[in-house]
Every structure is written in C-alpha cells, then in structure tokens.
Design an enzyme around this catalytic site. Sequence first.
Site, mmCIF file in Angstrom:
data_model
loop_
_atom_site.group_PDB
_atom_site.id
_atom_site.type_symbol
_atom_site.label_atom_id
_atom_site.label_comp_id
_atom_site.label_asym_id
_atom_site.label_seq_id
_atom_site.Cartn_x
_atom_site.Cartn_y
_atom_site.Cartn_z
ATOM 1 N N SER A 264 37.237 33.060 49.589
ATOM 2 C CA SER A 264 35.927 33.580 49.182
ATOM 3 C C SER A 264 34.874 32.843 50.006
ATOM 4 O O SER A 264 35.150 31.764 50.556
ATOM 5 C CB SER A 264 35.709 33.264 47.699
ATOM 6 O OG SER A 264 34.365 33.501 47.313
ATOM 7 N N TYR B 191 36.298 27.875 40.077
ATOM 8 C CA TYR B 191 36.489 28.875 41.135
ATOM 9 C C TYR B 191 36.211 28.271 42.511
ATOM 10 O O TYR B 191 36.994 28.426 43.447
ATOM 11 C CB TYR B 191 35.554 30.057 40.870
ATOM 12 C CG TYR B 191 35.771 31.265 41.734
ATOM 13 C CD1 TYR B 191 36.725 32.238 41.415
ATOM 14 C CD2 TYR B 191 35.000 31.474 42.884
ATOM 15 C CE1 TYR B 191 36.908 33.359 42.202
ATOM 16 C CE2 TYR B 191 35.180 32.600 43.677
ATOM 17 C CZ TYR B 191 36.134 33.542 43.335
ATOM 18 O OH TYR B 191 36.307 34.649 44.123
HETATM 19 P P1 NAD Z 1 40.114 42.299 40.455
HETATM 20 O O1 NAD Z 1 39.903 41.802 39.071
HETATM 21 O O2 NAD Z 1 39.725 43.698 40.801
HETATM 22 O O3 NAD Z 1 41.651 42.075 40.863
HETATM 23 C C1 NAD Z 1 42.340 40.905 40.504
HETATM 24 C C2 NAD Z 1 43.831 41.178 40.522
HETATM 25 O O4 NAD Z 1 44.518 39.984 40.134
HETATM 26 C C3 NAD Z 1 44.250 42.277 39.540
HETATM 27 O O5 NAD Z 1 45.297 43.025 40.102
HETATM 28 C C4 NAD Z 1 44.757 41.465 38.349
HETATM 29 O O6 NAD Z 1 45.675 42.172 37.525
HETATM 30 C C5 NAD Z 1 45.413 40.310 39.069
HETATM 31 N N1 NAD Z 1 45.659 39.147 38.229
HETATM 32 C C6 NAD Z 1 44.777 38.470 37.442
HETATM 33 N N2 NAD Z 1 45.424 37.488 36.786
HETATM 34 C C7 NAD Z 1 46.715 37.536 37.179
HETATM 35 C C8 NAD Z 1 47.876 36.780 36.860
HETATM 36 N N3 NAD Z 1 47.848 35.753 35.991
HETATM 37 N N4 NAD Z 1 49.049 37.117 37.430
HETATM 38 C C9 NAD Z 1 49.103 38.158 38.308
HETATM 39 N N5 NAD Z 1 48.050 38.908 38.648
HETATM 40 C C10 NAD Z 1 46.871 38.598 38.086
HETATM 41 O O7 NAD Z 1 39.338 41.286 41.398
HETATM 42 P P2 NAD Z 1 39.025 41.310 42.970
HETATM 43 O O8 NAD Z 1 37.559 41.245 43.062
HETATM 44 O O9 NAD Z 1 39.758 42.378 43.684
HETATM 45 O O10 NAD Z 1 39.599 39.878 43.404
HETATM 46 C C11 NAD Z 1 40.741 39.705 44.226
HETATM 47 C C12 NAD Z 1 40.655 38.381 44.952
HETATM 48 O O11 NAD Z 1 39.508 38.406 45.806
HETATM 49 C C13 NAD Z 1 40.461 37.170 44.025
HETATM 50 O O12 NAD Z 1 41.204 36.073 44.516
HETATM 51 C C14 NAD Z 1 38.970 36.905 44.116
HETATM 52 O O13 NAD Z 1 38.672 35.572 43.845
HETATM 53 C C15 NAD Z 1 38.715 37.256 45.563
HETATM 54 N N6 NAD Z 1 37.320 37.548 45.873
HETATM 55 C C16 NAD Z 1 36.647 38.565 45.256
HETATM 56 C C17 NAD Z 1 35.319 38.801 45.575
HETATM 57 C C18 NAD Z 1 34.517 39.911 44.944
HETATM 58 O O14 NAD Z 1 33.288 39.937 45.103
HETATM 59 N N7 NAD Z 1 35.134 40.864 44.244
HETATM 60 C C19 NAD Z 1 34.682 38.002 46.535
HETATM 61 C C20 NAD Z 1 35.393 36.964 47.151
HETATM 62 C C21 NAD Z 1 36.719 36.761 46.814
#
Ligand code: NAD
Length: 260
Positions: free
Chosen positions: A142, A155
């Site tokens: 991130s 985080y």
């Molecule tokens: P999201 O909530 O849409 O997806 C998260 C995924 O992780 C889902 O498939 C969920 O079921 C899974 N998950 C959660 N807990 C779990 C567990 N204990 N075991 C297995 N799977 C689990 O979120 P996202 O925004 O797509 O985030 C995905 C990654 O990207 C994360 O690591 C997040 O930190 C990172 N990220 C997101 C953003 C953003 O703005 N959305 C920005 C930077 C980084």
Amino acid sequence: MASPLNAVITGSTSGIGLGIATGFAAEGWNIMLNGFGDPGEIEGVRAGLEDKYGVKVLYNGADMTKPEEIRNLIAEAETAFGQVDVLVNNAGIQHVSPVEDFPEAKWDAIIAINLTSAFHTTKAVFAGMKKRGFGRVINIASAHGLVASPFKSAYVAAKHGIVGFTKTIALEGAEHGVTCNAICPGYVKTPLVENQIADTAKARGISEESVVKDVMLGEQPTKKFVEVEEIAALAVFLCSESASSITGAAHQIDGGWVAH
Ligand code: NAD
C-alpha cells in the site's frame, strides 16, 4: 517459464485480488482463488472465469490467520496445477482507531492477515520456485507501506513490514530466477472502500462527495481512484520475462500520493 503460468492469489474473492485474478485468467493462466464470501457467489465467479477464459480456476477458502490452512491451500494448488509459478499475497483487512483505543484482537488479526500470511505462503512455494529456476512473488502492500496516516497503526506497521519482507525474499530468490516485488496502491474503489464512504460521511457529518474529494482523494494528486485493472496490468507485467531484473522494489501506483 512455464506456459501457462499457475497462480495463487490470496484474498481474491473481491476487489484488487479479484481484479488480478481476472487479469491473470485473461492471460490464459490457471488460478487458485481464495478469500471469504457467499459460497454461491464465489462459485459463480470461479465458474465464470473458467468459462470466459478457458483456464482452470480453483477455490480454496483458507483463513489467512491459520498457517495449517495456508499450507493446505498451497498443497492443493501444487497438486492441481503441478506447480505454483506466481504467488500474489493480497488478502488484507483494515481497522481505523487511535492507538490508545486500538483493540488488541484487531492488531493481531491485521498483522496475521496483512503480513504473517505472506511468510507462510512464500515459505510453502519458495523451494519449488527456486528448484525450477522461475517464480514471481507479488505482495500487495500500500502507499501505507511507504508513508503513514494517523489511526492506522496496525495497517501501516504490517504494510511497512511487507515491504521489508519483499526485499529479503528478492535477495533470496535473486540467483534462482525468482523475483519478489511489492505493489503499493493508493485508494482503490473496492467494495471495502465504497462502504467506508458512507460510514465516513456519517461520522464526519459531511457529504459522500466531500469524503471522496477531501478525505480520500485529498492525498492523491490525480484526484481519482486507482483502478483494479491498472494494478492487474502491473502484476501481469511483473510476471513477464521482461521484468526479470525488477526485484525487491516497491512499485507505487497511487496517483502521485507518495511523491509529495
Ligand atoms: P477487499 O475487502 O475488497 O478484499 C479483501 C480480500 O481479502 C477479500 O477477498 C476477503 O475475503 C479476503 N480476506 C479477508 N480476510 C481474510 C482471511 N482471514 N483469510 C483469507 N482471505 C481474507 O479489499 P481490497 O481493497 O481489494 O484489498 C486487497 C489488498 O489491497 C489488501 O491487502 C489491502 O490492504 C490492499 N490495498 C487496498 C487499497 C484500497 O484502497 N482498496 C489500497 C492499498 C492497498
């Protein structure tokens, strides 16, 4: 380099992970999906990707807080595909709270899912990748892996941690054709972020438009969300032969956030 590649993407039932899985399937690669959600909807996604792209798509619901389940996930992928060539550590959760009120259980869960699970998955695939002389490990970190925001202590700690882990794995794989990179997105409008818009508007007593413009995109000079397809395209490139010298790097894809 195997053709097609076989990829495991953690947390790929939603958001960025699903976007990367779709991008990989479009390349003709076999996919192991993982994550939580409604079983019927997940099966619909799995079968839909398989039908649309003519690739093998499996699903394993391993909980990323449980090392035994993580090992079984990798073992299932290796049995089904013969080998795992690409690992994307993407599963992640968030919790926003001042540190003095931060629940211990939330700290532990964030460190386990956002950081420690990547150790367990990588440990399970690494010997095979080294032996075959090819592997790609991509950690979805991130902008918060490079800079901090208040109230996101767990985080930010986990994301800085995974950037460090990325560098070590890059060094260990460097002479074996195995690269390891971190992708550092800014705000991406995933379902999780979409839900936060309404909650934040309520908490701050401002409009949803203002949450997007002033709170979320205040950090992003482009003033627009990063798209999951943009992250998927970067991940596909990092898996290519052309990217074989790109390793140990943290790739910002954040609309300029970390530049200022
Ligand atoms: P999201 O909530 O849409 O997806 C998260 C995924 O992780 C889902 O498939 C969920 O079921 C899974 N998950 C959660 N807990 C779990 C567990 N204990 N075991 C297995 N799977 C689990 O979120 P996202 O925004 O797509 O985030 C995905 C990654 O990207 C994360 O690591 C997040 O930190 C990172 N990220 C997101 C953003 C953003 O703005 N959305 C920005 C930077 C980084």
